[in-house]
Design an enzyme around this catalytic site. Structure first.
Site, PDB file in Angstrom:
ATOM      1  N   ARG A 236       3.705  -5.220  11.425  1.00 37.69           N
ATOM      2  CA  ARG A 236       3.433  -5.759  10.099  1.00 37.69           C
ATOM      3  C   ARG A 236       4.695  -5.544   9.265  1.00 37.69           C
ATOM      4  O   ARG A 236       5.385  -4.525   9.405  1.00 37.69           O
ATOM      5  CB  ARG A 236       2.248  -5.047   9.432  1.00 37.69           C
ATOM      6  CG  ARG A 236       0.889  -5.506   9.948  1.00 37.69           C
ATOM      7  CD  ARG A 236       0.529  -6.927   9.475  1.00 37.69           C
ATOM      8  NE  ARG A 236      -0.762  -7.367   9.958  1.00 37.69           N
ATOM      9  CZ  ARG A 236      -0.991  -8.054  11.080  1.00 37.69           C
ATOM     10  NH1 ARG A 236       0.022  -8.367  11.879  1.00 37.69           N
ATOM     11  NH2 ARG A 236      -2.201  -8.435  11.411  1.00 37.69           N
ATOM     12  N   ASP A 260       9.477 -10.416  13.383  1.00 37.49           N
ATOM     13  CA  ASP A 260       8.455 -11.469  13.438  1.00 37.49           C
ATOM     14  C   ASP A 260       7.552 -11.404  12.212  1.00 37.49           C
ATOM     15  O   ASP A 260       6.736 -12.288  11.985  1.00 37.49           O
ATOM     16  CB  ASP A 260       7.616 -11.306  14.712  1.00 37.49           C
ATOM     17  CG  ASP A 260       6.647 -12.467  14.893  1.00 37.49           C
ATOM     18  OD1 ASP A 260       7.112 -13.630  14.846  1.00 37.49           O
ATOM     19  OD2 ASP A 260       5.433 -12.220  15.060  1.00 37.49           O
ATOM     20  N   GLU A 265       6.021 -11.948   3.490  1.00 41.13           N
ATOM     21  CA  GLU A 265       5.995 -13.184   4.283  1.00 41.13           C
ATOM     22  C   GLU A 265       5.005 -14.226   3.777  1.00 41.13           C
ATOM     23  O   GLU A 265       5.154 -15.419   4.069  1.00 41.13           O
ATOM     24  CB  GLU A 265       5.677 -12.866   5.746  1.00 41.13           C
ATOM     25  CG  GLU A 265       4.242 -12.405   5.996  1.00 41.13           C
ATOM     26  CD  GLU A 265       3.966 -12.086   7.468  1.00 41.13           C
ATOM     27  OE1 GLU A 265       4.794 -11.389   8.088  1.00 41.13           O
ATOM     28  OE2 GLU A 265       2.931 -12.532   7.981  1.00 41.13           O
ATOM     29  N   HIS A 297       6.058 -14.963  12.198  1.00 44.82           N
ATOM     30  CA  HIS A 297       4.775 -14.395  12.635  1.00 44.82           C
ATOM     31  C   HIS A 297       4.176 -15.219  13.783  1.00 44.82           C
ATOM     32  O   HIS A 297       3.022 -15.632  13.736  1.00 44.82           O
ATOM     33  CB  HIS A 297       3.797 -14.310  11.458  1.00 44.82           C
ATOM     34  CG  HIS A 297       2.796 -13.200  11.613  1.00 44.82           C
ATOM     35  ND1 HIS A 297       2.429 -12.368  10.594  1.00 44.82           N
ATOM     36  CD2 HIS A 297       2.083 -12.790  12.683  1.00 44.82           C
ATOM     37  CE1 HIS A 297       1.527 -11.493  11.020  1.00 44.82           C
ATOM     38  NE2 HIS A 297       1.303 -11.740  12.306  1.00 44.82           N
TER      39      HIS A 297
HETATM   40  P1  NAD Z   1      -3.956  -0.998  18.982  1.00 47.87           P
HETATM   41  O1  NAD Z   1      -5.001  -0.549  18.016  1.00 47.87           O
HETATM   42  O2  NAD Z   1      -4.340  -1.254  20.392  1.00 47.87           O
HETATM   43  O3  NAD Z   1      -2.742   0.053  18.999  1.00 47.87           O
HETATM   44  C1  NAD Z   1      -2.233   0.656  17.841  1.00 47.87           C
HETATM   45  C2  NAD Z   1      -1.691   2.014  18.227  1.00 47.87           C
HETATM   46  O4  NAD Z   1      -1.059   2.573  17.076  1.00 47.87           O
HETATM   47  C3  NAD Z   1      -2.790   2.993  18.675  1.00 47.87           C
HETATM   48  O5  NAD Z   1      -2.419   3.605  19.898  1.00 47.87           O
HETATM   49  C4  NAD Z   1      -2.845   4.011  17.536  1.00 47.87           C
HETATM   50  O6  NAD Z   1      -3.205   5.308  17.997  1.00 47.87           O
HETATM   51  C5  NAD Z   1      -1.416   3.956  17.044  1.00 47.87           C
HETATM   52  N1  NAD Z   1      -1.263   4.487  15.691  1.00 47.87           N
HETATM   53  C6  NAD Z   1      -2.173   4.549  14.684  1.00 47.87           C
HETATM   54  N2  NAD Z   1      -1.631   5.132  13.607  1.00 47.87           N
HETATM   55  C7  NAD Z   1      -0.352   5.440  13.951  1.00 47.87           C
HETATM   56  C8  NAD Z   1       0.707   6.073  13.268  1.00 47.87           C
HETATM   57  N3  NAD Z   1       0.559   6.514  12.007  1.00 47.87           N
HETATM   58  N4  NAD Z   1       1.882   6.239  13.922  1.00 47.87           N
HETATM   59  C9  NAD Z   1       2.034   5.814  15.196  1.00 47.87           C
HETATM   60  N5  NAD Z   1       1.052   5.216  15.900  1.00 47.87           N
HETATM   61  C10 NAD Z   1      -0.121   5.036  15.279  1.00 47.87           C
HETATM   62  O7  NAD Z   1      -3.297  -2.282  18.311  1.00 47.87           O
HETATM   63  P2  NAD Z   1      -2.455  -3.427  19.035  1.00 47.87           P
HETATM   64  O8  NAD Z   1      -3.371  -4.503  19.466  1.00 47.87           O
HETATM   65  O9  NAD Z   1      -1.527  -2.815  20.007  1.00 47.87           O
HETATM   66  O10 NAD Z   1      -1.655  -4.019  17.772  1.00 47.87           O
HETATM   67  C11 NAD Z   1      -0.696  -3.236  17.077  1.00 47.87           C
HETATM   68  C12 NAD Z   1      -0.323  -3.934  15.772  1.00 47.87           C
HETATM   69  O11 NAD Z   1       0.352  -5.158  16.077  1.00 47.87           O
HETATM   70  C13 NAD Z   1      -1.530  -4.383  14.931  1.00 47.87           C
HETATM   71  O12 NAD Z   1      -1.964  -3.349  14.048  1.00 47.87           O
HETATM   72  C14 NAD Z   1      -1.016  -5.572  14.169  1.00 47.87           C
HETATM   73  O13 NAD Z   1      -0.580  -5.152  12.900  1.00 47.87           O
HETATM   74  C15 NAD Z   1       0.184  -6.045  14.996  1.00 47.87           C
HETATM   75  N6  NAD Z   1      -0.002  -7.406  15.545  1.00 47.87           N
HETATM   76  C16 NAD Z   1       0.958  -8.338  15.285  1.00 47.87           C
HETATM   77  C17 NAD Z   1       0.814  -9.623  15.811  1.00 47.87           C
HETATM   78  C18 NAD Z   1       1.868 -10.694  15.591  1.00 47.87           C
HETATM   79  O14 NAD Z   1       1.604 -11.877  15.873  1.00 47.87           O
HETATM   80  N7  NAD Z   1       3.056 -10.362  15.134  1.00 47.87           N
HETATM   81  C19 NAD Z   1      -0.303  -9.937  16.578  1.00 47.87           C
HETATM   82  C20 NAD Z   1      -1.250  -8.942  16.833  1.00 47.87           C
HETATM   83  C21 NAD Z   1      -1.095  -7.670  16.308  1.00 47.87           C
END
Ligand code: NAD
Length: 347
Positions: A236, A260, A265, A297
């Site tokens: 994000r 991304d 944004e 994005h």
């Molecule tokens: P997920 O929930 O599977 O994984 C997130 C991980 O972050 C977990 O292991 C969690 O324990 C960890 N976490 C939580 N708080 C934390 C902190 N303070 N410091 C470090 N790690 C921490 O989520 P995911 O499916 O892997 O997605 C991750 C992120 O990617 C989403 O939150 C979303 O914002 C982003 N995303 C972006 C796109 C895109 O198109 N650019 C698409 C999907 C998701």
């Protein structure tokens, strides 16, 4: 009568994928070009549900309007939910999301940003089309043997780790909830953020945006990084303090950045602004660096992900109206997104 969904910020690809999958659900979907915000929320009048995306505003004003229109469920067609004011949603509106639709899509895009920035294929593309076959300035480095720092080892972070191990990279990981069994199995190490910053040649962000992680990549963090580090953000935008990143790029402390997502944004991403001037000076500055690659994005944007997003979103809405257990409901018992929620919902 079929339930009616007001579908905000509908793009041509959304209409195609949702219309196809909706053949199995038969909702009455109104596709709206408008973003959801306090000026457009009234368009949900006479609908039963709202479908929204990452840059829609779901704040107190919007939630008040939707509640008055008797909307009881907001179906986010994305994983992140940092754009929802849960304090206002509490007790009134159920928020469902798509927790996973293709972690491969996002991880592969992060890898694409790394490879482009490293081997400068984004520059080579323009050069050769312009008849310039010089390779001066396009020098890259072997990924093999370098160290990747992965922050957030959930679904996407783990997919990326698999890819980078395939390149022969060493992986240092940081997560608020380390998965030690996974680390042991893959031969990677969890470490502190400071150690990760100190040793990583490439840092990639895959944690959620919350109070703890907002602007985690700031001047202090950048100072701790290796000179020439590559920073990749497909998480994000607000994980990164962009002015601090720009300073780091200008000082050559940051060697490259693949973004991304961008904190501001919502004004630009997903829209064609090519005949307008960019009034966001920070974004405009970012776009001047040859070693910065901004994508709009689009990390999620694969055929497989779109299919899964449509299927899960419509199924979430169906579950709500069927009165069943909402498996993809975002925890709303907390005043704010809570740490607990990352591993288990607290309701
Ligand atoms: P997920 O929930 O599977 O994984 C997130 C991980 O972050 C977990 O292991 C969690 O324990 C960890 N976490 C939580 N708080 C934390 C902190 N303070 N410091 C470090 N790690 C921490 O989520 P995911 O499916 O892997 O997605 C991750 C992120 O990617 C989403 O939150 C979303 O914002 C982003 N995303 C972006 C796109 C895109 O198109 N650019 C698409 C999907 C998701």
């Amino acid at each position: 009568m079929n339930k009616k969904i007001a579908f905000f910020d509908a793009k041509p690809y959304d209409r195609l994928s949702f219309t196809e999958i909706n053949k199995n659900f038969e909702f009455d979907i109104t596709y709206l070009d408008a973003h959801l915000d306090k000026h457009t929320a009234h368009l949900a009048k006479d609908h039963d549900a709202v479908c929204a995306f990452v840059n829609d505003t779901i704040d107190k004003n919007v939630l008040t309007i939707l509640r008055d229109l008797n909307i009881k469920v907001i179906a986010l067609r994305c994983a992140g939910y940092n754009n929802v004011d849960f304090t206002s949603a509490y007790n009134n509106v159920h928020v469902v999301r798509v927790p996973a639709y293709s972690p491969y899509a996002v991880a592969e895009h992060a890898a694409a940003l790394m490879l482009s920035l490293n081997r400068k294929t984004h520059k080579a593309y323009s050069r050769t089309r312009d008849g310039n076959f010089s390779i001066n300035g396009l020098l890259g480095f072997d990924m093999h043997g370098k160290t990747a720092g992965i922050i957030g080892t959930g679904k996407i972070g783990k997919c990326l780790i698999e890819i980078l191990l395939g390149f022969g990279m060493k992986v240092l990981a940081y997560d608020a909830y380390p998965d030690n069994a996974y680390a042991k199995e893959k031969g990677i190490s969890y470490t502190s953020l400071d150690t990760l910053y100190e040793h990583a040649d490439i840092i990639s962000l895959h944690c959620p945006l919350n109070e703890e992680t907002t602007h985690m990549i700031n001047a202090t963090a950048i100072n701790k990084m290796k000179a020439g580090v590559m920073v990749i953000n497909t998480g994000r935008g607000a994980l990164v303090d962009t002015p601090a990143l720009i300073k780091g790029l200008k000082a050559k402390k940051v060697g490259a950045a693949g973004l991304d997502v961008y904190e501001e944004e919502s004004e630009y991403f997903f829209e064609d602004k090519s005949i307008e001037m960019i009034t966001d000076d920070v974004l405009a500055r970012l776009l001047t660096f040859p070693n910065v690659l901004v994508t709009s994005h689009q990390a999620f944007f694969t055929q497989e992900a779109l299919h899964n997003i449509a299927e899960t979103t419509l199924n979430n809405v169906k579950e709500f109206f069927d009165g069943g257990h909402l498996i993809n409901e975002v925890c709303y018992k907390c005043d704010k997104p809570c740490r607990k929620k990352e591993k288990k919902r607290c309701f």
